[in-house]
Design a protein around this motif. Structure first.
Motif, PDB file in Angstrom:
ATOM      1  N   GLY A 445       0.819  -1.205   0.000  1.00 38.65           N
ATOM      2  CA  GLY A 445       0.000   0.000   0.000  1.00 38.65           C
ATOM      3  C   GLY A 445       0.854   1.256   0.000  1.00 38.65           C
ATOM      4  N   GLN A 446       0.408   2.254  -0.710  1.00 40.42           N
ATOM      5  CA  GLN A 446       1.178   3.501  -0.829  1.00 40.42           C
ATOM      6  C   GLN A 446       0.912   4.477   0.303  1.00 40.42           C
ATOM      7  OE1 GLN A 446       3.626   3.760  -3.343  1.00 40.42           O
ATOM      8  NE2 GLN A 446       2.988   1.604  -3.257  1.00 40.42           N
ATOM      9  N   ARG A 447      -0.080   4.188   1.121  1.00 36.31           N
ATOM     10  CA  ARG A 447      -0.380   5.016   2.287  1.00 36.31           C
ATOM     11  C   ARG A 447      -0.384   4.148   3.537  1.00 36.31           C
ATOM     12  NH1 ARG A 447      -2.585  10.059   1.228  1.00 36.31           N
ATOM     13  NH2 ARG A 447      -3.019  10.507  -0.967  1.00 36.31           N
ATOM     14  N   PRO A 448      -0.028   4.723   4.682  1.00 29.02           N
ATOM     15  CA  PRO A 448      -0.020   3.916   5.908  1.00 29.02           C
ATOM     16  C   PRO A 448      -1.433   3.487   6.296  1.00 29.02           C
ATOM     17  CG  PRO A 448       0.371   6.239   6.401  1.00 29.02           C
ATOM     18  CD  PRO A 448       0.409   6.111   4.913  1.00 29.02           C
ATOM     19  N   TYR A 449      -1.525   2.293   6.802  1.00 27.17           N
ATOM     20  CA  TYR A 449      -2.788   1.720   7.261  1.00 27.17           C
ATOM     21  C   TYR A 449      -2.572   1.161   8.658  1.00 27.17           C
ATOM     22  CZ  TYR A 449      -6.831  -1.435   7.485  1.00 27.17           C
ATOM     23  OH  TYR A 449      -7.978  -2.100   7.872  1.00 27.17           O
ATOM     24  N   GLU A 450      -3.190   1.794   9.635  1.00 29.96           N
ATOM     25  CA  GLU A 450      -3.069   1.359  11.029  1.00 29.96           C
ATOM     26  C   GLU A 450      -1.616   1.150  11.453  1.00 29.96           C
ATOM     27  OE1 GLU A 450      -5.538   1.303  13.225  1.00 29.96           O
ATOM     28  OE2 GLU A 450      -6.778   2.129  11.614  1.00 29.96           O
ATOM     29  N   GLY A 451      -0.784   2.131  11.085  1.00 29.68           N
ATOM     30  CA  GLY A 451       0.607   2.106  11.514  1.00 29.68           C
ATOM     31  C   GLY A 451       1.516   1.239  10.671  1.00 29.68           C
ATOM     32  N   HIS A 452       1.023   0.710   9.562  1.00 30.07           N
ATOM     33  CA  HIS A 452       1.821  -0.189   8.713  1.00 30.07           C
ATOM     34  C   HIS A 452       1.608   0.173   7.241  1.00 30.07           C
ATOM     35  CE1 HIS A 452       2.674  -3.281  11.910  1.00 30.07           C
ATOM     36  NE2 HIS A 452       1.654  -2.640  12.459  1.00 30.07           N
ATOM     37  N   TYR A 453       2.553  -0.259   6.404  1.00 33.26           N
ATOM     38  CA  TYR A 453       2.372  -0.216   4.954  1.00 33.26           C
ATOM     39  C   TYR A 453       2.088  -1.659   4.529  1.00 33.26           C
ATOM     40  CZ  TYR A 453       3.871   4.624   4.700  1.00 33.26           C
ATOM     41  OH  TYR A 453       3.943   5.998   4.850  1.00 33.26           O
ATOM     42  N   LEU A 454       0.828  -1.975   4.451  1.00 36.93           N
ATOM     43  CA  LEU A 454       0.373  -3.361   4.351  1.00 36.93           C
ATOM     44  C   LEU A 454       0.726  -3.982   3.002  1.00 36.93           C
ATOM     45  CD1 LEU A 454      -1.217  -5.225   6.262  1.00 36.93           C
ATOM     46  CD2 LEU A 454      -3.297  -4.508   5.105  1.00 36.93           C
ATOM     47  N   HIS A 455       1.263  -5.214   3.043  1.00 43.24           N
ATOM     48  CA  HIS A 455       1.528  -5.982   1.829  1.00 43.24           C
ATOM     49  C   HIS A 455       0.290  -6.790   1.434  1.00 43.24           C
ATOM     50  CE1 HIS A 455       5.629  -4.847   2.293  1.00 43.24           C
ATOM     51  NE2 HIS A 455       5.917  -5.713   3.254  1.00 43.24           N
ATOM     52  N   SER A 456       0.250  -7.183   0.182  1.00 40.16           N
ATOM     53  CA  SER A 456      -0.844  -8.029  -0.321  1.00 40.16           C
ATOM     54  C   SER A 456      -0.363  -8.751  -1.576  1.00 40.16           C
ATOM     55  CB  SER A 456      -2.090  -7.194  -0.629  1.00 40.16           C
ATOM     56  OG  SER A 456      -1.811  -6.249  -1.656  1.00 40.16           O
ATOM     57  N   ASP A 457      -1.208  -9.664  -2.079  1.00 40.54           N
ATOM     58  CA  ASP A 457      -0.906 -10.400  -3.324  1.00 40.54           C
ATOM     59  C   ASP A 457       0.500 -10.995  -3.308  1.00 40.54           C
ATOM     60  OD1 ASP A 457      -3.418  -9.728  -4.284  1.00 40.54           O
ATOM     61  OD2 ASP A 457      -2.697  -7.909  -5.253  1.00 40.54           O
ATOM     62  N   VAL A 458       0.831 -11.657  -2.237  1.00 38.69           N
ATOM     63  CA  VAL A 458       2.179 -12.224  -2.082  1.00 38.69           C
ATOM     64  C   VAL A 458       2.316 -13.487  -2.921  1.00 38.69           C
ATOM     65  CG1 VAL A 458       3.825 -13.196  -0.435  1.00 38.69           C
ATOM     66  CG2 VAL A 458       2.365 -11.272   0.243  1.00 38.69           C
ATOM     67  N   GLN A 459       3.424 -13.593  -3.643  1.00 40.83           N
ATOM     68  CA  GLN A 459       3.751 -14.788  -4.427  1.00 40.83           C
ATOM     69  C   GLN A 459       5.031 -15.389  -3.848  1.00 40.83           C
ATOM     70  OE1 GLN A 459       1.607 -15.711  -6.935  1.00 40.83           O
ATOM     71  NE2 GLN A 459       0.404 -13.918  -6.317  1.00 40.83           N
ATOM     72  N   VAL A 460       5.034 -16.693  -3.651  1.00 45.02           N
ATOM     73  CA  VAL A 460       6.209 -17.334  -3.061  1.00 45.02           C
ATOM     74  C   VAL A 460       6.714 -18.467  -3.945  1.00 45.02           C
ATOM     75  CG1 VAL A 460       5.491 -16.761  -0.700  1.00 45.02           C
ATOM     76  CG2 VAL A 460       4.835 -18.977  -1.685  1.00 45.02           C
ATOM     77  N   GLU A 461       7.992 -18.765  -3.789  1.00 44.46           N
ATOM     78  CA  GLU A 461       8.612 -19.947  -4.399  1.00 44.46           C
ATOM     79  C   GLU A 461       9.170 -20.798  -3.251  1.00 44.46           C
ATOM     80  OE1 GLU A 461      12.311 -21.146  -7.395  1.00 44.46           O
ATOM     81  OE2 GLU A 461      11.908 -19.044  -6.905  1.00 44.46           O
ATOM     82  N   THR A 462       8.905 -22.092  -3.283  1.00 49.75           N
ATOM     83  CA  THR A 462       9.352 -22.978  -2.211  1.00 49.75           C
ATOM     84  C   THR A 462      10.635 -23.691  -2.617  1.00 49.75           C
ATOM     85  OG1 THR A 462       7.057 -23.357  -1.543  1.00 49.75           O
ATOM     86  CG2 THR A 462       8.699 -24.881  -0.697  1.00 49.75           C
ATOM     87  N   LYS A 463      11.645 -23.644  -1.740  1.00 49.74           N
ATOM     88  CA  LYS A 463      12.896 -24.363  -1.970  1.00 49.74           C
ATOM     89  C   LYS A 463      13.169 -25.274  -0.771  1.00 49.74           C
ATOM     90  CE  LYS A 463      15.140 -20.865  -4.863  1.00 49.74           C
ATOM     91  NZ  LYS A 463      16.355 -20.032  -5.042  1.00 49.74           N
ATOM     92  N   ARG A 464      13.513 -26.498  -1.054  1.00 46.99           N
ATOM     93  CA  ARG A 464      13.907 -27.413   0.015  1.00 46.99           C
ATOM     94  C   ARG A 464      15.414 -27.292   0.169  1.00 46.99           C
ATOM     95  NH1 ARG A 464      11.504 -30.684   3.133  1.00 46.99           N
ATOM     96  NH2 ARG A 464      12.506 -32.534   4.029  1.00 46.99           N
ATOM     97  N   MET A 465      15.861 -26.925   1.368  1.00 47.87           N
ATOM     98  CA  MET A 465      17.276 -26.599   1.533  1.00 47.87           C
ATOM     99  C   MET A 465      17.707 -26.795   2.989  1.00 47.87           C
ATOM    100  SD  MET A 465      16.655 -22.488   1.116  1.00 47.87           S
ATOM    101  CE  MET A 465      18.274 -21.922   1.631  1.00 47.87           C
ATOM    102  N   PRO A 466      18.976 -27.092   3.201  1.00 39.40           N
ATOM    103  CA  PRO A 466      19.497 -27.166   4.567  1.00 39.40           C
ATOM    104  C   PRO A 466      19.673 -25.746   5.123  1.00 39.40           C
ATOM    105  CG  PRO A 466      21.250 -27.583   3.008  1.00 39.40           C
ATOM    106  CD  PRO A 466      19.999 -27.443   2.203  1.00 39.40           C
ATOM    107  N   ARG A 467      19.315 -25.592   6.388  1.00 34.39           N
ATOM    108  CA  ARG A 467      19.469 -24.283   7.030  1.00 34.39           C
ATOM    109  C   ARG A 467      19.988 -24.464   8.449  1.00 34.39           C
ATOM    110  NH1 ARG A 467      14.103 -21.064   6.762  1.00 34.39           N
ATOM    111  NH2 ARG A 467      15.343 -19.782   8.176  1.00 34.39           N
ATOM    112  N   GLN A 468      20.783 -23.484   8.857  1.00 29.25           N
ATOM    113  CA  GLN A 468      21.352 -23.525  10.196  1.00 29.25           C
ATOM    114  C   GLN A 468      20.408 -22.833  11.181  1.00 29.25           C
ATOM    115  OE1 GLN A 468      24.492 -24.896  11.295  1.00 29.25           O
ATOM    116  NE2 GLN A 468      23.411 -24.550  13.224  1.00 29.25           N
TER     117      GLN A 468
END
Length: 585
Positions: A445-468
């Motif tokens: 969002g280009q304007r603050p909303y309740e103290g935040h700049y809210l994200h939306s329409d999130v797209q993700v890619e899943t990777k299987r990986m070792p992590r510490q």
């Protein structure tokens, strides 16, 4: 002699005699257009607590204005222990007032309601298997900020509180993100008492119509199917029928499909930022009554009173059934594998509902001279209008065995703790191979909303990986009553995920870069050793003329496809454990 004169004076002035507190409310003492202040409401409940052993006012945690948030519990068993109440299989009805203190009907109606139920033997019987838990005023900071003007479109009362709390937060957007101390304390109350039914009293904005009361019930598509069937098939029709008999015929909340109700109305899809969106995550039947802003205040108070009366009667009648259905829903939630994260209105599904409205007309504006909308109260009508109340999930996720959260993300962990999420910590540093999301795209969002700049329409890619992971990092298993809450806040694609509320924003910024003149030679070597990458680069040049002319962009392409690029950029830090491994816990 002095005592006799004093007693006579007290009686003459209407003051209560000792042992018999005056339980007439400030609203009743007024002219029908006045609402109790915060201090008047608390003092009145203190008197109620003193007068009845069946009432206990409990101060919980603090609020943003520094005053405690009170819970008033009414139980004819005189038992005020939530665990004991559950063991006795009594239904808990949580009534919340003053989340928007400019919409105060619930504050006054609830005071009269609880007194009447204690004093009337017939009404009192309905409390045999129902415990009332009442938040007298939720937004205390807003209630103390009293004025007569900010509810511009509202017909009374004479003065009232303000919508924003002491931090200028709208608390009916804060249930999932918990920025306010009010919300944190509410979670403590809610999780401790685990109410079967929740009511959050409001006043509406919007069109003009004949109805005094409109109603939002938990959106049935989002609710557990077992509870949804009861809610839509039995509970809501009972409330509508009761209010019709009480001469307050209801209609669903006026969320217009077009400019006026004539175009139909759309069911309210409340995400977990809203009260009933949050309570649905724990299989609580939620309701938001919305009285009509243009009706006189006394009518709005009476309608709120009558709806709560019908609610108590319904919960009393169906106490055993509600308890059994919730128990079943909780078990189903524990076993649930797939969780919807986002929803879309299904416009192909439409029903017809009765509506009492006024004709919408247009006339020249005295301000602009242009046509303006108005509702002609001299032209009332009764007709059927379209009602769209079916939503379909657009994003669904399969739950993991557990989420693993690095301890660095303490703002998220603190919120999970506030909601009593069961978590364990790693006892030593551990490398885990698990599913990790990379954020591929999102909107902000280009304007603050309740103290935040809210994200939306999130797209993700899943990777299987070792992590510490490190000693002290948190493991959250999906085998607990909070399953739906956990998924809604930790899956970034969910409407009100903690990613969307900006709690993970630091992953979106790259920390290391390259100097073009230094990286040129290294990039050339990388391409020489990786013909497939060279081929991909040449193909991109052909497809995108701007890219072909941009040397820095081409270097950046090579950089991002090399070991030099930081793998943590855009990496969502919460890991998804999809196998039940033995961990050092």
């Amino acid at each position: 002699m002095l005592t006799t004169i004093l007693l006579a004076t007290l009686l003459a002035t209407g003051a209560p005699t000792q042992g018999k507190p005056d339980l007439k409310t400030p609203y009743e003492k007024g002219n029908g257009n006045q609402t109790a202040t915060y201090d008047e409401a608390i003092q009145w409940y203190e008197k109620l607590d003193e007068a009845y052993d069946e009432v206990k006012m409990l101060p919980y945690g603090t609020t943003d204005v520094g005053r405690p948030l009170h819970l008033v519990v009414v139980n004819t068993d005189k038992d005020f222990n939530p665990e004991s109440v559950r063991q006795k299989d009594k239904r808990v009805l949580l009534i919340q007032n003053g989340i928007h203190p400019g919409e105060p009907e619930g504050i006054d109606a609830t005071m009269m309601l609880v007194r009447d139920y204690l004093q009337d033997k017939k009404l009192r019987k309905q409390l045999d298997n129902v415990v009332l838990a009442i938040i007298p005023v939720y937004n205390i900071g807003g209630a103390l900020n009293r004025n007569s003007h900010t509810r511009t479109n509202q017909n009374g009362p004479e003065s009232y509180g303000f919508r924003g709390n002491a931090r200028n937060l709208d608390l009916n957007r804060d249930f999932i993100k918990m920025d306010s101390r009010n919300a944190q304390t509410f979670h403590e109350i809610f999780r401790e008492w685990d109410p079967d039914v929740f009511m959050d009293n409001h006043t509406s904005n919007g069109a003009d119509y004949q109805h005094v009361m409109t109603l939002i019930a938990t959106q049935h598509n989002k609710l557990n199917p077992t509870l949804a069937k009861y809610l839509s098939g039995k509970m809501v029709p009972t409330l509508y029928q009761g209010m019709k008999q009480d001469k307050f015929p209801m209609v669903p909340y006026m969320n217009h499909a077009g400019e006026t109700p004539d175009d139909g109305i759309i069911g309210f899809m409340e995400s977990p930022r809203y009260a009933t969106g949050y309570t649905a995550l724990y299989n609580t039947l939620g309701f938001v009554p919305e009285t009509h802003m243009l009706k006189p205040f006394d009518q709005r108070v009476k309608a709120t009173y009558k709806l709560m009366e019908n609610m108590i009667e319904t919960v009393h009648r169906d106490a055993k059934e509600i308890g059994e259905l919730r128990a079943k829903a909780k078990q189903e939630t524990l076993a649930q594998q797939k969780f919807p994260l986002d929803w879309r209105l299904d416009t192909t599904e439409v029903s017809q509902i009765p509506f009492l409205g006024y004709e919408a007309k247009y006339k020249p504006s005295d301000v602009s001279g242009l046509d303006r909308l108005y509702y002609d109260r001299k032209s009332p009508y009764s007709k059927m209008i379209k009602y769209y109340d079916e939503f379909k999930p657009t994003v669904t996720v399969e739950k993991p065995v557990a989420y693993v959260i690095p301890q660095a993300w303490h703002e998220v962990i603190d919120r999970l703790k506030t909601d009593r999420v069961q978590m364990q910590q790693l006892k030593k540093d551990t490398t885990l191979t698990l599913d990790t999301y990379y954020i591929k795209d999102y909107k902000t969002g280009q304007r603050p909303y309740e103290g935040h700049y809210l994200h939306s329409d999130v797209q993700v890619e899943t990777k299987r990986m070792p992590r510490q992971f490190y000693k002290g990092d948190y493991v959250v298993y999906l085998n607990q009553p909070a399953n739906r809450f956990i998924v809604e806040v930790l899956e970034p694609q969910a409407t009100d995920s903690y990613f969307n509320w900006n709690f993970f924003d630091s992953i979106l910024m790259q920390k290391e870069y390259f100097s073009s003149y230094v990286f040129e030679d290294l990039a050339a070597d990388i391409l020489k050793q990786n013909p497939a990458l060279r081929k991909k680069l040449e193909e991109m040049k052909k497809l995108d003329p701007d890219f072909a002319k941009n040397a820095r962009a081409q270097l950046d392409f090579v950089y991002r496809n090399s070991p030099h690029y930081e793998f943590t950029h855009m990496m969502y830090p919460v890991g998804r454990l999809t196998q039940d491994l033995k961990l050092p816990l």
